[in-house]
Design an enzyme around this catalytic site. Structure first.
Site, PDB file in Angstrom:
ATOM      1  N   CYS A 449       0.825  -1.228   0.000  1.00 29.52           N
ATOM      2  CA  CYS A 449       0.000   0.000   0.000  1.00 29.52           C
ATOM      3  C   CYS A 449       0.847   1.260   0.000  1.00 29.52           C
ATOM      4  O   CYS A 449       0.657   2.161   0.833  1.00 29.52           O
ATOM      5  CB  CYS A 449      -0.950   0.016   1.173  1.00 29.52           C
ATOM      6  SG  CYS A 449      -2.210  -1.259   1.093  1.00 29.52           S
ATOM      7  N   TYR A 493      -1.546   4.272   1.336  1.00 27.31           N
ATOM      8  CA  TYR A 493      -2.505   4.630   0.275  1.00 27.31           C
ATOM      9  C   TYR A 493      -2.342   6.085  -0.143  1.00 27.31           C
ATOM     10  O   TYR A 493      -3.263   6.694  -0.696  1.00 27.31           O
ATOM     11  CB  TYR A 493      -3.947   4.369   0.693  1.00 27.31           C
ATOM     12  CG  TYR A 493      -4.394   2.930   0.576  1.00 27.31           C
ATOM     13  CD1 TYR A 493      -3.501   1.902   0.313  1.00 27.31           C
ATOM     14  CD2 TYR A 493      -5.732   2.588   0.738  1.00 27.31           C
ATOM     15  CE1 TYR A 493      -3.906   0.593   0.225  1.00 27.31           C
ATOM     16  CE2 TYR A 493      -6.164   1.284   0.650  1.00 27.31           C
ATOM     17  CZ  TYR A 493      -5.249   0.283   0.390  1.00 27.31           C
ATOM     18  OH  TYR A 493      -5.670  -1.027   0.290  1.00 27.31           O
ATOM     19  N   TRP A 511      -4.685   5.454   5.258  1.00 27.14           N
ATOM     20  CA  TRP A 511      -4.872   4.014   5.452  1.00 27.14           C
ATOM     21  C   TRP A 511      -4.021   3.502   6.606  1.00 27.14           C
ATOM     22  O   TRP A 511      -4.409   2.579   7.305  1.00 27.14           O
ATOM     23  CB  TRP A 511      -4.526   3.275   4.153  1.00 27.14           C
ATOM     24  CG  TRP A 511      -4.694   1.796   4.259  1.00 27.14           C
ATOM     25  CD1 TRP A 511      -5.845   1.084   4.109  1.00 27.14           C
ATOM     26  CD2 TRP A 511      -3.670   0.829   4.520  1.00 27.14           C
ATOM     27  NE1 TRP A 511      -5.607  -0.254   4.276  1.00 27.14           N
ATOM     28  CE2 TRP A 511      -4.280  -0.438   4.533  1.00 27.14           C
ATOM     29  CE3 TRP A 511      -2.301   0.916   4.761  1.00 27.14           C
ATOM     30  CZ2 TRP A 511      -3.564  -1.616   4.756  1.00 27.14           C
ATOM     31  CZ3 TRP A 511      -1.588  -0.244   4.992  1.00 27.14           C
ATOM     32  CH2 TRP A 511      -2.217  -1.493   4.985  1.00 27.14           C
ATOM     33  N   TYR A 707      -9.267  -5.361  -7.307  1.00 25.67           N
ATOM     34  CA  TYR A 707      -8.507  -4.754  -6.224  1.00 25.67           C
ATOM     35  C   TYR A 707      -7.094  -5.352  -6.174  1.00 25.67           C
ATOM     36  O   TYR A 707      -6.923  -6.569  -6.190  1.00 25.67           O
ATOM     37  CB  TYR A 707      -9.240  -5.022  -4.921  1.00 25.67           C
ATOM     38  CG  TYR A 707      -8.677  -4.369  -3.691  1.00 25.67           C
ATOM     39  CD1 TYR A 707      -8.560  -2.990  -3.604  1.00 25.67           C
ATOM     40  CD2 TYR A 707      -8.313  -5.127  -2.595  1.00 25.67           C
ATOM     41  CE1 TYR A 707      -8.081  -2.380  -2.454  1.00 25.67           C
ATOM     42  CE2 TYR A 707      -7.835  -4.537  -1.431  1.00 25.67           C
ATOM     43  CZ  TYR A 707      -7.713  -3.172  -1.374  1.00 25.67           C
ATOM     44  OH  TYR A 707      -7.239  -2.581  -0.227  1.00 25.67           O
ATOM     45  N   HIS A 708      -6.093  -4.477  -6.112  1.00 22.18           N
ATOM     46  CA  HIS A 708      -4.681  -4.863  -6.089  1.00 22.18           C
ATOM     47  C   HIS A 708      -4.194  -5.398  -7.434  1.00 22.18           C
ATOM     48  O   HIS A 708      -3.303  -6.245  -7.491  1.00 22.18           O
ATOM     49  CB  HIS A 708      -4.390  -5.894  -4.982  1.00 22.18           C
ATOM     50  CG  HIS A 708      -4.467  -5.335  -3.606  1.00 22.18           C
ATOM     51  ND1 HIS A 708      -4.568  -6.130  -2.483  1.00 22.18           N
ATOM     52  CD2 HIS A 708      -4.465  -4.057  -3.158  1.00 22.18           C
ATOM     53  CE1 HIS A 708      -4.637  -5.369  -1.401  1.00 22.18           C
ATOM     54  NE2 HIS A 708      -4.572  -4.096  -1.791  1.00 22.18           N
ATOM     55  N   HIS A 793      -2.828   0.020  -6.945  1.00 21.81           N
ATOM     56  CA  HIS A 793      -4.154   0.425  -6.484  1.00 21.81           C
ATOM     57  C   HIS A 793      -4.848   1.360  -7.470  1.00 21.81           C
ATOM     58  O   HIS A 793      -5.370   2.408  -7.101  1.00 21.81           O
ATOM     59  CB  HIS A 793      -4.069   1.079  -5.106  1.00 21.81           C
ATOM     60  CG  HIS A 793      -3.694   0.123  -4.017  1.00 21.81           C
ATOM     61  ND1 HIS A 793      -2.387  -0.217  -3.760  1.00 21.81           N
ATOM     62  CD2 HIS A 793      -4.438  -0.583  -3.142  1.00 21.81           C
ATOM     63  CE1 HIS A 793      -2.356  -1.083  -2.751  1.00 21.81           C
ATOM     64  NE2 HIS A 793      -3.583  -1.326  -2.363  1.00 21.81           N
TER      65      HIS A 793
END
Length: 850
Positions: A449, A493, A511, A707-708, A793
């Site tokens: 992240c 993030y 985050w 996601y990811h 992301h």
């Protein structure tokens, strides 16, 4: 009882005790150190003390306070596990003297018995292969490899997977890659296709412990509903009729499956006396077309009416329907379902007939959306390469000189959590397809992240994440990682961009790290220190996410301009100008036309001072995504926004890539974003043309990318798309990727188009404002710089396309001007492409502009 009023039972209650035990085991694995023993001999029979953890061994981590657990539907593969009744297995060699290591053991359902390559006497050298014969033809989409549990020897490292209809003709591998050196089961995916024989070839042993290969169990997965080489058919002019529909107590008309709105549904008649099963819905395309698959999206609000058992038939006249082109049973969940036809069928009408409701809740059928897919045309829709497996889920990636792609996940290859001080990394060699892996301990940084910026000298700056205050630098010239000064504010993030000054700017990132405003700060390459910007609070750039700043300041879209300024153009609907000199400042740049907040959408710089924003949703998760796209144009301090054509699919968690010809490709994403889930996946990429403002469909993907996941432009003009997941022992971990060949590189028959060739005149470094004398193998129409970029992301603030002025100096020689404004051509590494008159790009030459 009205089906609209019946709510679905929780998925976990409906699941079997075995699945519940599996989920609990997954949780324990995530919290408990990996256990195991090494072996004293090739057969692995004698335990010895466990060695120091290797580069890819997973270890216990503190539970992260962020994210919930993976949703229930993430624990089951979308593709069915094929029944192994009647299957047989053979191997290139097997150990039968020192142990029972026969190939047949991989099919006996006992993880305690294994196939092992021959090790007694003179060991059989690598590579080794094991072949499964299903004794029937079936659609296959993945091989599931379970390493032995009693020791590490023989774990497969580098591998290939091949399929065959007859056991003699194999063709090129459908999947290649490298596996992590651990005991976890590995799913080796590939484009679904019919086959009888499936072969796993072990090229190396994962830990280089010796010339051995082993496997405890091998399973195969069937059709996941992602047919290869297909494309969504345009639904313009289509109509839908049904055997019956509910119009009394709700708007359940058949036409709703074609309106592009998943909130409206077709529902069989339920008021009064419900219409009994079977129910059918017929799509009239009003023209004949070849159809390869039907895509069914269940209603999202409740479970009633989900399709269970079904058949699909095709007709040319709407009266006479032939034998079914697809039959099957869909599982009882909200994921988008695809029925792959046994053959492409030409017709005007396609009928879905439902004979059973998936949960046996009643005589009801419903559908939110129905789409049809047909065979893709390479010159219009592009093509996909084989799947390349990684020893980790590529959550973050960066394109490097030398045709390399750097990827990393977290402290573990398939999960995250805690602040462990190390990161699993891998490098894909784009020329050879080989993947190498390494655990990075030197910087004390778990880089899950993070924020990422490509520095002026070509290095990669990675900040925050699980180790929220840390900052690390990767140098591709020396293939080394090093630590730099910690940030003043701990973040996860956050977003970053390089500035025209050569410094790196960071903003947001709630985050991780202590709660509070994540104001901007700047890193200096000269002092290797961070400077606070108290005049740049994050508050003006927040979305209205119901989770507050924890979600509202994530993944900002940043575009650096002249004089150290930055335009923050999303995901908040409010845009802001940021000045980074002194204490910094942040002032309004207006709103993004009529756009709402668009978290987990993205922005791409497709021309000088021109950006395209795509998709996203008002909240980080569990709010409907949008199909909208906007252009944002910068003229001095003036920012103008306008809505351009809509995507055909709503997307959040998608990835977008600008190509050398100025078009933008968008991959993956979900219509209703839920981290770690593959529900509502969008499998059809789309291509935006800045000339027309329209999106057109591209060839469908074999594996969801949500996601990811990541996407990157490569030096040969193709695009890498990969990743998704990182949720431990779940079925939505996608430790792989594939390369997409855009239409501009292909002839109608799929063969490569002739390409321009840059033959010389590109130095490794050049100053902004200089001119290059570039030599080519023939005439070209234009040149363009594409900044080497990094993605994570859904965000890639490093992407930048800079068209260059050029004049012909002599046949095959061009004077190419690099802009002098460092707000146009940010310092850093670029890929220089030459394009012909049809927009076909050359293979790029790397150049660092300073």
């Amino acid at each position: 009882m009205q089906p609209r009023r019946i709510r679905a039972l929780a998925g976990a209650i409906r699941r079997s005790p075995l699945l519940i035990a599996f989920a609990l085991g997954s949780l324990l694995v995530g919290l408990t150190p990996w256990l195991g023993v090494a072996s004293t001999g090739p057969g692995g029979r004698g335990p010895t003390p466990r060695p120091v953890p290797g580069a890819l061994e997973q270890q216990a981590a503190k539970v992260s306070p962020h994210h919930g657990v993976a949703p229930a539907n993430a624990m089951e593969p979308t593709a069915p596990v094929l029944a192994r009744t009647g299957w047989t297995a053979t191997a290139s060699d097997e150990e039968t003297v020192g142990e029972s290591g026969r190939a047949a053991n991989v099919l006996d359902g006992d993880a305690g018995t294994i196939w092992h390559s021959r090790w007694s006497g003179t060991p059989a050298p690598l590579p080794h292969s094991i072949t499964v014969d299903m004794h029937r033809t079936a659609v296959v989409s993945a091989l599931v490899y379970q390493p032995r549990t009693g020791g590490a020897n023989g774990r497969v490292g580098e591998y290939s997977v091949s399929v065959s209809a007859d056991g003699r003709n194999w063709g090129s591998p459908v999947a290649t890659g490298t596996l992590a050196d651990d005991a976890g089961a590995k799913t080796l995916g590939f484009a679904p296709q019919g086959a009888r024989f499936v072969r796993l070839t072990a090229v190396t042993e994962a830990g280089n412990r010796g010339p051995w290969s082993s496997a405890a169990e091998i399973n195969l997965l069937g059709d996941p509903g992602t047919p290869a080489a297909t494309v969504d058919l345009p639904r313009t002019g289509w109509t839908a009729t049904a055997s019956d529909e509910e119009t009394g107590r709700e708007n359940g008309r058949a036409a709703n499956v074609l309106d592009g709105d998943a909130a409206t549904i077709w529902h069989s008649r339920w008021s009064g006396t419900p219409a009994p099963l079977p129910h059918s819905i017929t799509i009239d395309m009003h023209r004949r077309a070849a159809v390869s698959a039907l895509v069914y999206q269940p209603r999202r609000d409740v479970a009633n009416g989900r399709v269970g058992a079904y058949t699909i038939t095709v007709s040319t006249d709407g009266t006479h329907f032939g034998e079914p082109v697809a039959t099957g049973t869909w599982r009882d969940d909200d994921t988008v379902k695809t029925a792959t036809f046994t053959r492409a069928a030409k017709g005007r009408y396609v009928r879905l007939t439902v004979t059973r409701e998936a949960g046996n809740r009643g005589p009801w059928t419903s559908a939110a959306e129905i789409r049809l897919s047909g065979p893709a045309k390479p010159a219009t829709h592009g093509t996909w390469s084989r799947i390349t497996g990684f020893p980790l889920v590529p959550v973050a990636t960066a394109v490097l000189p030398g045709d390399k792609l750097l990827a990393w996940s977290a402290y573990a290859v398939d999960r995250f959590g805690g602040s462990n001080g190390y990161t699993q990394t891998a490098i894909l060699d784009l020329k050879t397809g080989k993947v190498t892996q390494r655990r990075v301990d030197d910087t004390g940084h778990d880089m899950f992240c993070p924020g990422i910026a490509m520095l002026a000298d070509g290095r990669v700056l990675v900040t925050g994440g699980s180790n929220a205050e840390k900052a690390s630098i990767y140098d591709p010239a020396t293939d080394t990682w090093s630590a730099t000064t910690d940030m003043n504010i701990a973040r996860g993030y956050q977003s970053m961009t390089l500035l025209s000054t050569g410094e790196a700017f960071v903003l947001g990132g709630s985050w991780s790290g202590a709660a509070g405003d994540k104001a901007g700060e700047v890193w200096s390459p000269d002092t290797r220190t961070w400077r606070k910007l108290p005049g740049v609070p994050a508050a003006p750039a927040l979305t209205a996410d119901p989770a507050g700043a924890y979600r509202a300041d994530n993944h900002m879209w940043l575009y650096a301009t002249s004089g150290g300024k930055v335009l923050q153009l999303g995901p908040s609907k409010q845009m802001n100008w940021i000045a980074t000199g002194g204490n910094g400042s942040i002032t309004s740049a207006g709103t993004r036309a009529d756009s709402q907040d668009a978290m987990t959408g993205n922005a791409v710089a497709y021309d000088i001072g021109k950006l395209l924003t795509l998709g996203g949703s008002p909240a980080y998760e569990k709010s409907p995504a949008t199909r909208r796209a906007y252009t944002v144009s910068i003229d001095g301090d003036q920012v103008r926004s306008a809505r351009t054509g809509d995507m055909d699919n709503a997307r959040a968690f998608g990835n977008s890539v600008v190509m050398p010809d100025g078009k933008v490709a968008v991959f993956g994403g979900q219509a209703y974003p839920v981290p770690f889930s593959d529900a509502t996946s969008v499998l059809t990429p789309e291509l935006w043309d800045p000339v027309t403002g329209r999106f057109t469909p591209l060839a469908s993907m074999a594996i969801p990318r949500n996601y990811h996941s990541v996407a990157n432009l490569l030096p040969d003009g193709r695009i890498f798309s990969g990743g998704g997941g990182l949720c431990g022992d779940c079925a939505t971990n996608h430790a792989d990727g594939s390369v997409f060949t855009p239409p501009y590189l292909l002839n109608a028959d799929g063969s490569p188009k002739p390409r321009p060739v840059i033959t010389g005149g590109v130095p490794p470094r050049a100053a902004a404002g200089t001119s290059l004398t570039v030599r080519t193998g023939g005439p070209v129409a234009s040149f363009v710089l594409m900044r080497a970029a990094a993605a994570t992301h859904s965000t890639d603030n490093d992407q930048r396309r800079v068209p260059l002025a050029s004049t012909a100096a002599a046949p095959g020689t061009y004077t190419v001007s690099v802009p002098a404004d460092k707000g146009v051509v940010l310092p850093g590494t670029y890929m220089l492409f030459a394009l012909d008159a049809q927009g076909v790009p050359s293979i790029a030459r790397f150049i660092t502009v300073s």
